[in-house]
Design a protein around this motif. Structure first.
Motif, PDB file in Angstrom:
ATOM      1  N   VAL A  61      -3.676  11.900  32.313  1.00 19.06           N
ATOM      2  CA  VAL A  61      -4.731  12.564  31.548  1.00 19.06           C
ATOM      3  C   VAL A  61      -6.015  12.606  32.371  1.00 19.06           C
ATOM      4  O   VAL A  61      -6.263  11.723  33.197  1.00 19.06           O
ATOM      5  N   PRO A  62      -6.859  13.613  32.183  1.00 24.95           N
ATOM      6  CA  PRO A  62      -8.083  13.758  32.980  1.00 24.95           C
ATOM      7  C   PRO A  62      -9.203  12.847  32.478  1.00 24.95           C
ATOM      8  O   PRO A  62     -10.235  13.303  31.987  1.00 24.95           O
ATOM      9  N   ALA A  63      -8.979  11.545  32.585  1.00 27.08           N
ATOM     10  CA  ALA A  63      -9.985  10.537  32.253  1.00 27.08           C
ATOM     11  C   ALA A  63      -9.997   9.521  33.385  1.00 27.08           C
ATOM     12  O   ALA A  63      -9.010   9.396  34.119  1.00 27.08           O
ATOM     13  N   ASN A  64     -11.082   8.801  33.544  1.00 25.89           N
ATOM     14  CA  ASN A  64     -11.173   7.842  34.635  1.00 25.89           C
ATOM     15  C   ASN A  64     -10.436   6.537  34.348  1.00 25.89           C
ATOM     16  O   ASN A  64      -9.816   5.963  35.244  1.00 25.89           O
ATOM     17  N   ARG A  65     -10.551   6.042  33.129  1.00 27.16           N
ATOM     18  CA  ARG A  65      -9.980   4.740  32.776  1.00 27.16           C
ATOM     19  C   ARG A  65      -9.214   4.831  31.464  1.00 27.16           C
ATOM     20  O   ARG A  65      -9.575   5.594  30.584  1.00 27.16           O
ATOM     21  N   GLY A  66      -8.212   3.987  31.329  1.00 26.49           N
ATOM     22  CA  GLY A  66      -7.546   3.805  30.043  1.00 26.49           C
ATOM     23  C   GLY A  66      -6.080   4.154  30.045  1.00 26.49           C
ATOM     24  O   GLY A  66      -5.632   5.053  30.762  1.00 26.49           O
ATOM     25  N   ILE A  67      -5.330   3.420  29.230  1.00 25.94           N
ATOM     26  CA  ILE A  67      -3.919   3.718  28.958  1.00 25.94           C
ATOM     27  C   ILE A  67      -3.718   3.654  27.455  1.00 25.94           C
ATOM     28  O   ILE A  67      -4.214   2.739  26.788  1.00 25.94           O
ATOM     29  N   LEU A  68      -2.996   4.622  26.924  1.00 25.83           N
ATOM     30  CA  LEU A  68      -2.615   4.631  25.517  1.00 25.83           C
ATOM     31  C   LEU A  68      -1.106   4.770  25.447  1.00 25.83           C
ATOM     32  O   LEU A  68      -0.547   5.772  25.907  1.00 25.83           O
ATOM     33  N   ALA A  69      -0.447   3.761  24.906  1.00 26.74           N
ATOM     34  CA  ALA A  69       1.010   3.776  24.780  1.00 26.74           C
ATOM     35  C   ALA A  69       1.385   3.946  23.311  1.00 26.74           C
ATOM     36  O   ALA A  69       0.985   3.131  22.467  1.00 26.74           O
ATOM     37  N   THR A  70       2.119   5.000  22.997  1.00 20.21           N
ATOM     38  CA  THR A  70       2.610   5.243  21.645  1.00 20.21           C
ATOM     39  C   THR A  70       4.107   4.958  21.633  1.00 20.21           C
ATOM     40  O   THR A  70       4.867   5.617  22.352  1.00 20.21           O
ATOM     41  N   VAL A  71       4.510   3.972  20.835  1.00 16.00           N
ATOM     42  CA  VAL A  71       5.893   3.505  20.831  1.00 16.00           C
ATOM     43  C   VAL A  71       6.525   3.823  19.488  1.00 16.00           C
ATOM     44  O   VAL A  71       5.983   3.470  18.430  1.00 16.00           O
ATOM     45  N   TYR A  72       7.679   4.482  19.526  1.00 16.99           N
ATOM     46  CA  TYR A  72       8.413   4.843  18.318  1.00 16.99           C
ATOM     47  C   TYR A  72       9.629   3.933  18.203  1.00 16.99           C
ATOM     48  O   TYR A  72      10.445   3.857  19.128  1.00 16.99           O
ATOM     49  N   VAL A  73       9.742   3.226  17.074  1.00 14.01           N
ATOM     50  CA  VAL A  73      10.824   2.250  16.901  1.00 14.01           C
ATOM     51  C   VAL A  73      11.430   2.364  15.504  1.00 14.01           C
ATOM     52  O   VAL A  73      10.807   2.874  14.570  1.00 14.01           O
ATOM     53  N   LYS A  74      12.651   1.833  15.379  1.00 13.18           N
ATOM     54  CA  LYS A  74      13.296   1.680  14.078  1.00 13.18           C
ATOM     55  C   LYS A  74      13.030   0.269  13.571  1.00 13.18           C
ATOM     56  O   LYS A  74      13.332  -0.707  14.254  1.00 13.18           O
ATOM     57  N   GLY A  75      12.446   0.178  12.384  1.00  9.83           N
ATOM     58  CA  GLY A  75      12.128  -1.116  11.803  1.00  9.83           C
ATOM     59  C   GLY A  75      11.116  -0.945  10.694  1.00  9.83           C
ATOM     60  O   GLY A  75      10.486   0.118  10.554  1.00  9.83           O
ATOM     61  N   ASP A  76      10.940  -1.988   9.894  1.00 13.68           N
ATOM     62  CA  ASP A  76       9.982  -1.939   8.798  1.00 13.68           C
ATOM     63  C   ASP A  76       8.570  -2.121   9.346  1.00 13.68           C
ATOM     64  O   ASP A  76       8.268  -3.121  10.002  1.00 13.68           O
ATOM     65  N   ALA A  77       7.680  -1.182   9.058  1.00 11.37           N
ATOM     66  CA  ALA A  77       6.351  -1.176   9.662  1.00 11.37           C
ATOM     67  C   ALA A  77       5.529  -2.398   9.262  1.00 11.37           C
ATOM     68  O   ALA A  77       4.821  -2.983  10.091  1.00 11.37           O
ATOM     69  N   GLN A  78       5.600  -2.795   7.998  1.00 11.01           N
ATOM     70  CA  GLN A  78       4.835  -3.969   7.553  1.00 11.01           C
ATOM     71  C   GLN A  78       5.334  -5.232   8.241  1.00 11.01           C
ATOM     72  O   GLN A  78       4.545  -6.089   8.643  1.00 11.01           O
ATOM     73  N   THR A  79       6.639  -5.355   8.395  1.00  9.77           N
ATOM     74  CA  THR A  79       7.205  -6.512   9.087  1.00  9.77           C
ATOM     75  C   THR A  79       6.789  -6.532  10.551  1.00  9.77           C
ATOM     76  O   THR A  79       6.466  -7.581  11.116  1.00  9.77           O
ATOM     77  N   ILE A  80       6.774  -5.356  11.156  1.00 10.68           N
ATOM     78  CA  ILE A  80       6.350  -5.237  12.552  1.00 10.68           C
ATOM     79  C   ILE A  80       4.890  -5.660  12.702  1.00 10.68           C
ATOM     80  O   ILE A  80       4.533  -6.413  13.616  1.00 10.68           O
ATOM     81  N   HIS A  81       4.044  -5.200  11.794  1.00 16.23           N
ATOM     82  CA  HIS A  81       2.629  -5.568  11.850  1.00 16.23           C
ATOM     83  C   HIS A  81       2.453  -7.076  11.702  1.00 16.23           C
ATOM     84  O   HIS A  81       1.685  -7.712  12.454  1.00 16.23           O
ATOM     85  N   GLN A  82       3.170  -7.674  10.764  1.00 10.79           N
ATOM     86  CA  GLN A  82       3.058  -9.113  10.554  1.00 10.79           C
ATOM     87  C   GLN A  82       3.587  -9.897  11.753  1.00 10.79           C
ATOM     88  O   GLN A  82       3.028 -10.936  12.124  1.00 10.79           O
ATOM     89  N   THR A  83       4.643  -9.400  12.376  1.00 10.41           N
ATOM     90  CA  THR A  83       5.204 -10.058  13.563  1.00 10.41           C
ATOM     91  C   THR A  83       4.187 -10.080  14.692  1.00 10.41           C
ATOM     92  O   THR A  83       3.997 -11.101  15.368  1.00 10.41           O
TER      93      THR A  83
END
Length: 342
Positions: A236-258
Motif C-alpha cells: 500500500v502507498p503508505a510509509n509505515r504500518g501493517i494491517l492483517a485481516t484474518v478470516y477463520v472458522k470459530g465462534d467470534a465471542q470465544t475467539i475474543h475471550q481467548t
C-alpha cells in the motif's frame, strides 16, 4: 549500569529506527555504527532527522572494535547477515533483524531463500525473537532472530487461537497490507512514487512469500501437526504500518475471550472491544499491536484484524524489546512512547 551496543547496517530504515528508539533508552549507549557504502559519513548526513543526536561516525564492520560492546544489532540484508554474524566474537550478544536465523531447519531456509545457510552453528543456537512467546528463551540467548514484520502481525492474531483449538486449523485466510518501508531503503523501480502511489496491489500471490516459512514453522509447532495458512500480502502507498485481516472458522465471542486471556498481561498488545477494528494510524511510530475481533455475517465464522508499525513492533522495536530481555533490563524500557497521530 550502561550497556554499550553496536548497530550494523545503520543506514537502512530499521537501523535508523533503532537509533531513534535507543536515543531515549536510559541504560543503552550506541558505541558503534556501520554502513559499508556510507562509511565515513555521519548519521546526520544519511538521516537528517537524527542530526540532534551525538553519534559515532559510520564505519565499515571490519573497523569496529567490539571490545567492551555488550550487544550487537544486525540490521543487514539476509545472506549478508549470516556471514557477518559467523565472524563476530563468540561472547557477543546479538539481535539479528534479517531473515537469516528465523527458520530452524536449514532445508527450509534454502527452500524459501534460495541458497544454503552459511552459518549452521549459529542457526542452531538462535532463538526466535517473538518476545511475547519466547520471553524466557530470549533472556538466556546469545543470538536472537527477529521475526519478519508480516509474520509477527499474523502470529499475534493467530497464535493463541491455534494453541487453544478454538478455530478450524484447515481454514485460515490471511489478507495483509504492508507499507512500502517494509521493502527497505534500496532503490527499486516499482517503489518509485509514480509507480506506487494512487493504488495498491497484491504480490507474492499464490504462496511464494518468504514469511510463509515462519508461519508454517510456528503454527505447526503450536498445533503439533502441519498447519498452512492461505496468505496474500499487498503493498500500500503508505510509509509505515501493517494491517492483517484474518478470516477463520470459530465462534467470534470465544475467539475474543481467548485473545483477551492470552494478552491480559502483555504491555504492548492491546485487544480492542468486541466489534471494533484497529487502524494503522493508531499504532504509527509505536511498539504497540492493536487487535480487533468481529463476527462475520456467516454463522460460525469470525474476522480477526491486527495492526502494527512494521518498523517498530514489526522490527526495530521488537529488537530493542529482545535486547532489554537479554541485558536484564525491564522489557518495556525505552519503548512505551505513544503512537504518532495524526
Amino acid at each position: 549500569m550502561t550497556h554499550k551496543v553496536a548497530i550494523l547496517g545503520a543506514s537502512g530504515y530499521t537501523g535508523a529506527e533503532l537509533v531513534r528508539l535507543i536515543s531515549q533508552h536510559p541504560t543503552i549507549e550506541i558505541a558503534a555504527l556501520s554502513a559499508e557504502r556510507k562509511a565515513g559519513m555521519t548519521m546526520a548526513q544519511v538521516f537528517p532527522h537524527l542530526r540532534h543526536l551525538e553519534l559515532p561516525v559510520l564505519s565499515k564492520i571490519g573497523e569496529i572494535d567490539f571490545t567492551g560492546i555488550d550487544l550487537c544489532f544486525c540490521a543487514l540484508p539476509h545472506k549478508t547477515s549470516q556471514e557477518v554474524i559467523a565472524a563476530l566474537p563468540q561472547d557477543l550478544k546479538i539481535v539479528d533483524l534479517s531473515a537469516d536465523f528465523r527458520l530452524r531447519d536449514p532445508d527450509e531456509y534454502e527452500k524459501w531463500y534460495g541458497n544454503p545457510h552459511a552459518a549452521l552453528a549459529q542457526q542452531k543456537e538462535a532463538v526466535y525473537g517473538l518476545s511475547e512467546f519466547y520471553r524466557e528463551e530470549i533472556k538466556s540467548a546469545r543470538l536472537v532472530a527477529g521475526t519478519g514484520c508480516n509474520a509477527a502481525t499474523g502470529q499475534f492474531a493467530l497464535r493463541p487461537l491455534i494453541a487453544s483449538g478454538v478455530i478450524d486449523l484447515d481454514d485460515i485466510i490471511l489478507d495483509l497490507k504492508c507499507a512500502v518501508s517494509g521493502a527497505g531503503r534500496s532503490l527499486k523501480e516499482n517503489l518509485l512514487h509514480a509507480e506506487l502511489s494512487e493504488g495498491y496491489h497484491g504480490y507474492a500471490v499464490g504462496g511464494t512469500h518468504r514469511h510463509l516459512g515462519e508461519f508454517d514453522q510456528e503454527f505447526s509447532k503450536i498445533a503439533g501437526r502441519p498447519v498452512k495458512v492461505q496468505f496474500t500480502p499487498h503493498l500500500v502507498p503508505a510509509n509505515r504500518g501493517i494491517l492483517a485481516t484474518v478470516y477463520v472458522k470459530g465462534d467470534a465471542q470465544t475467539i475474543h475471550q481467548t485473545l483477551a486471556t492470552a494478552y491480559a498481561d502483555e504491555p504492548f498488545i492491546e485487544l480492542l472491544p468486541f466489534g471494533e477494528a484497529p487502524s494503522t494510524r493508531h499504532i504509527r511510530g509505536s511498539n504497540f499491536c492493536h487487535i480487533g475481533v468481529a463476527a462475520d455475517r456467516i454463522e460460525g465464522r469470525a474476522i480477526v484484524i491486527a495492526a502494527l508499525d512494521n518498523l517498530t513492533k514489526g522490527s526495530s522495536g521488537q529488537a530493542l524489546q529482545n535486547a532489554n530481555l537479554m541485558l536484564g533490563e525491564e522489557e518495556t524500557t525505552g519503548l512505551m512512547m505513544a503512537p504518532l497521530f495524526p
